[in-house]
Design an enzyme around this catalytic site. Structure first.
Site, PDB file in Angstrom:
ATOM      1  N   GLU A 150       0.797  -1.039  -0.161  1.00 33.98           N
ATOM      2  CA  GLU A 150      -0.052   0.031  -0.223  1.00 33.98           C
ATOM      3  C   GLU A 150       0.757   1.256  -0.072  1.00 33.98           C
ATOM      4  O   GLU A 150       2.054   1.259   0.082  1.00 33.98           O
ATOM      5  CB  GLU A 150      -0.901  -0.030   1.316  1.00 33.98           C
ATOM      6  CG  GLU A 150      -1.953  -1.085   0.965  1.00 33.98           C
ATOM      7  CD  GLU A 150      -2.908  -1.257   2.217  1.00 33.98           C
ATOM      8  OE1 GLU A 150      -2.627  -0.415   3.276  1.00 33.98           O
ATOM      9  OE2 GLU A 150      -3.882  -2.079   2.153  1.00 33.98           O
ATOM     10  N   HIS A 178      -8.894  10.072   3.963  1.00 35.78           N
ATOM     11  CA  HIS A 178      -8.680   8.952   3.009  1.00 35.78           C
ATOM     12  C   HIS A 178      -8.728   9.354   1.658  1.00 35.78           C
ATOM     13  O   HIS A 178      -9.877  10.158   1.403  1.00 35.78           O
ATOM     14  CB  HIS A 178      -9.474   7.730   3.167  1.00 35.78           C
ATOM     15  CG  HIS A 178      -9.094   6.580   2.600  1.00 35.78           C
ATOM     16  ND1 HIS A 178      -9.081   6.377   1.149  1.00 35.78           N
ATOM     17  CD2 HIS A 178      -8.401   5.403   3.206  1.00 35.78           C
ATOM     18  CE1 HIS A 178      -8.522   5.206   1.031  1.00 35.78           C
ATOM     19  NE2 HIS A 178      -7.969   4.642   2.024  1.00 35.78           N
ATOM     20  N   ARG A 213      -1.089   8.897   2.135  1.00 40.00           N
ATOM     21  CA  ARG A 213      -2.328   9.370   1.831  1.00 40.00           C
ATOM     22  C   ARG A 213      -2.670  10.853   1.934  1.00 40.00           C
ATOM     23  O   ARG A 213      -3.461  11.654   1.504  1.00 40.00           O
ATOM     24  CB  ARG A 213      -3.103   9.029   3.034  1.00 40.00           C
ATOM     25  CG  ARG A 213      -3.569   7.431   2.897  1.00 40.00           C
ATOM     26  CD  ARG A 213      -4.379   7.036   3.780  1.00 40.00           C
ATOM     27  NE  ARG A 213      -4.639   5.360   3.848  1.00 40.00           N
ATOM     28  CZ  ARG A 213      -5.208   4.645   4.738  1.00 40.00           C
ATOM     29  NH1 ARG A 213      -5.525   5.208   5.936  1.00 40.00           N
ATOM     30  NH2 ARG A 213      -5.335   3.384   4.384  1.00 40.00           N
ATOM     31  N   HIS A 247     -11.199   9.950   7.728  1.00 41.36           N
ATOM     32  CA  HIS A 247     -10.744   8.933   8.034  1.00 41.36           C
ATOM     33  C   HIS A 247     -10.244   8.424   9.243  1.00 41.36           C
ATOM     34  O   HIS A 247     -10.626   7.260   9.786  1.00 41.36           O
ATOM     35  CB  HIS A 247     -10.040   7.958   6.667  1.00 41.36           C
ATOM     36  CG  HIS A 247      -9.786   6.630   6.857  1.00 41.36           C
ATOM     37  ND1 HIS A 247     -10.706   5.802   6.464  1.00 41.36           N
ATOM     38  CD2 HIS A 247      -8.761   6.069   6.929  1.00 41.36           C
ATOM     39  CE1 HIS A 247     -10.256   4.579   6.702  1.00 41.36           C
ATOM     40  NE2 HIS A 247      -8.830   4.827   6.821  1.00 41.36           N
ATOM     41  N   ARG A 266      -0.567   8.846   9.461  1.00 38.61           N
ATOM     42  CA  ARG A 266      -0.559   7.660   9.611  1.00 38.61           C
ATOM     43  C   ARG A 266      -0.212   6.773   8.267  1.00 38.61           C
ATOM     44  O   ARG A 266      -0.898   7.009   7.407  1.00 38.61           O
ATOM     45  CB  ARG A 266      -1.779   7.109   9.991  1.00 38.61           C
ATOM     46  CG  ARG A 266      -1.624   5.501  10.424  1.00 38.61           C
ATOM     47  CD  ARG A 266      -3.025   4.714  11.147  1.00 38.61           C
ATOM     48  NE  ARG A 266      -4.355   5.122  10.069  1.00 38.61           N
ATOM     49  CZ  ARG A 266      -4.604   4.135   9.310  1.00 38.61           C
ATOM     50  NH1 ARG A 266      -3.789   3.396   8.913  1.00 38.61           N
ATOM     51  NH2 ARG A 266      -5.630   4.237   8.343  1.00 38.61           N
TER      52      ARG A 266
END
Length: 536
Positions: free
Chosen positions: A124, A246, A292, A353, A388
């Site tokens: 990811e 997100h 992100r 998110h 994060r």
């Protein structure tokens, strides 16, 4: 009038996601646990988590690399000791989940037993290696259902479903020496009255506060309850300005809160403008695999520049059977809405998110109040910094729940159950005759937080937000003082408190870093520090 009902437990766990369930199961072998769930047991962010859990399983991967990727994503604000501790304990936490029965995907093997096959690891954004264990694209559901089945069957776990925690009970609140937690006042949603839970230890595992924003990927229960309760009880909070948006939430009138996992981009999906052109390579060398915060800001910028309601995520250039195998949940849900992800792009927008800040804790999840722990998204451990890294969230829940269980276990024999806790006093309140006030304030709060304290901020926007927030706080406190509690009132009271903490934290940071981007301070400071707020 309803009489208060007294519950007693060695440990009260408030929250029933991955963090709360893991802690309860670790402690229940020898101790009585009360597990409180605001809605149905499974209705939390864990259940909806798609992507997976980060852990080093590949021989070519290293713990040092996981640490480095987390530090890079955290933009200079992670606590390296905490990051290292988490990465080092990741594999044992995963082995525990596997032992519990969570079924993670494995590689296809032509010879030998499939049971002995290596785990299928995906990659990811922000990760330098494939290290994400997953159960198709519904990892959270697999974790949640497995752990909750064990909790429901455990004789030492009392599940209190459909209960709102109202406030923590502490010695300070009762004008007794010190500041130790004694339990909590909780609202039974079915019987509509307040009950008291007395406990030797209390753990907050209530998740984040993304419901403070108009658009969020989170379920309705994510209203910052634990952060607000801890703050009112005297705990410090940190880094509340870092709200992760997100990048890819499904944009569709009938698709409330439906997230499109980062693993789509990890497996080759492109972000496209309405004309079909890609734009991420223009913003970052990592393109769609950038962290992100970078991707969300790029989408936000392009949407505003083009005046577009949404942009598009496209994996249709991959083989259809590959897409359906790896993303069955997304494929099915999109088909229900008339979108075939194997043949065309998916409309997306960013949405609130994840809350990267929270209640300050140590490496064992211990807060500023003796006997009170915070684990999972409700906590600020120092793991996430200013942003994060994908798939570190469920990992944090598992690692710190076990750490907290060990710390609590070592102290339980020294602590007695609290005595003589006063029952909840409803003698001076009445039933509300103006529920419209709650609905109006709720909408106003979430709208100005989205407009003024969203992906891109300015000092003027933050000042406007604070003025409105303080006015709402006054109205809501007056309402709370005069009327009996309800689910919406309790959540609104907590959300407006968390909103103030987010705004004040954002105003205190005079730079742009990670998830906090202020047009008035576009540069980074040379020596960044966590933003710590202390209750009066």
């Amino acid at each position: 009038m309803n009489q208060a009902v007294e519950h007693q437990a060695d440990i009260l766990v408030i929250g029933s996601g991955a963090a709360g369930l893991t802690l309860a199961l670790h402690l229940a072998e020898q101790h009585k646990v009360a597990l409180l769930s605001k809605g149905p047991l499974s209705e939390g962010s864990t259940f909806y988590a798609q992507g997976g859990i980060a852990s080093v399983f590949d021989e070519e991967d290293t713990i040092e690399s996981h640490v480095e990727d987390t530090l890079v994503a955290g933009a200079g604000l992670c606590d390296k000791q905490v990051v290292t501790y988490t990465a080092e304990n990741a594999q044992s936490a995963m082995r525990w989940l596997i032992k519990c029965g969570v079924d993670f995907d494995k590689e296809e093997v032509e010879q030998g037993s499939q049971a002995d096959a290596p785990y299928h690891l995906t990659r990811e954004g922000g990760h330098s290696h494939r290290r994400i264990l997953h159960s198709a694209d519904a990892t959270g559901k697999a974790v949640q259902t497995t752990l909750q089945q064990q909790a429901l069957a455990h004789p030492n776990i009392q599940v209190l479903e459909r209960y709102n925690a109202i406030d923590l009970i502490t010695t300070r609140k009762l004008n007794r020496p010190g500041n130790r937690v004694l339990g909590a006042y909780v609202w039974n949603r079915d019987r509509e009255h307040v009950e008291t839970v007395a406990a030797k230890f209390v753990a907050l595992a209530t998740g984040g506060s993304s419901k403070v924003y108009q658009y969020t990927s989170n379920p309705d229960i994510a209203s910052g309850d634990g952060i607000a309760m801890a703050w009112r009880a005297g705990c410090r909070v940190a880094n509340m300005e870092f709200n992760q948006f997100h990048p890819t939430c499904l944009y569709h009138a009938d698709a409330k809160n439906f997230l499109l996992t980062e693993a789509l981009r990890g497996e080759g999906a492109y972000l496209r403008r309405p004309d079909g052109s890609r734009f991420m390579p223009e913003f970052d060398a990592r393109a769609e695999l950038a962290p992100r915060d970078v991707v969300a800001r790029a989408i936000d910028f392009e949407m505003k520049r083009l005046g577009s309601d949404c942009l598009y995520l496209d994996i249709s250039h991959k083989p259809a059977d590959f897409i359906i195998k790896h993303f069955p949940t997304i494929h099915k849900r999109c088909l229900e809405l008339g979108i075939d992800i194997t043949t065309g792009p998916i409309p997306v927008v960013p949405a609130a998110h994840y809350t990267c800040g929270g209640v300050m804790t140590d490496l064992h999840g211990q807060t500023d109040i003796s006997g009170l722990y915070a684990i999972g998204e409700v906590a600020y451990t120092g793991l996430h910094g200013a942003n994060r890294l994908a798939s570190n969230s469920l990992l944090e829940c598992l690692v710190f729940a076990r750490a907290a269980s060990q710390d609590i276990e070592a102290q339980l024999h020294k602590v007695n159950l609290p005595q003589a806790i006063p029952t909840w006093d409803e003698s001076k309140v009445s039933d509300s005759d103006e529920e419209v006030v709650i609905a109006h304030n709720w909408h106003e709060l979430r709208l100005f937080m989205w407009d003024y304290v969203g992906i891109v901020r300015t000092d003027k926007r933050l000042e406007r937000a604070l003025r409105r927030c303080l006015m709402l706080q006054q109205e809501i406190q007056e309402y709370y003082s005069n009327f009996r509690v309800s689910n919406n009132l309790l959540e609104l009271r907590n959300l407006v408190q968390v909103a103030e903490l987010i705004i004040r934290s954002a105003m205190a940071r005079k730079e742009s870093r990670g998830l906090h981007y202020n047009l008035d301070y576009p540069d980074k400071l040379d020596d960044p520090q966590p933003t710590v707020l202390q209750p009066k």
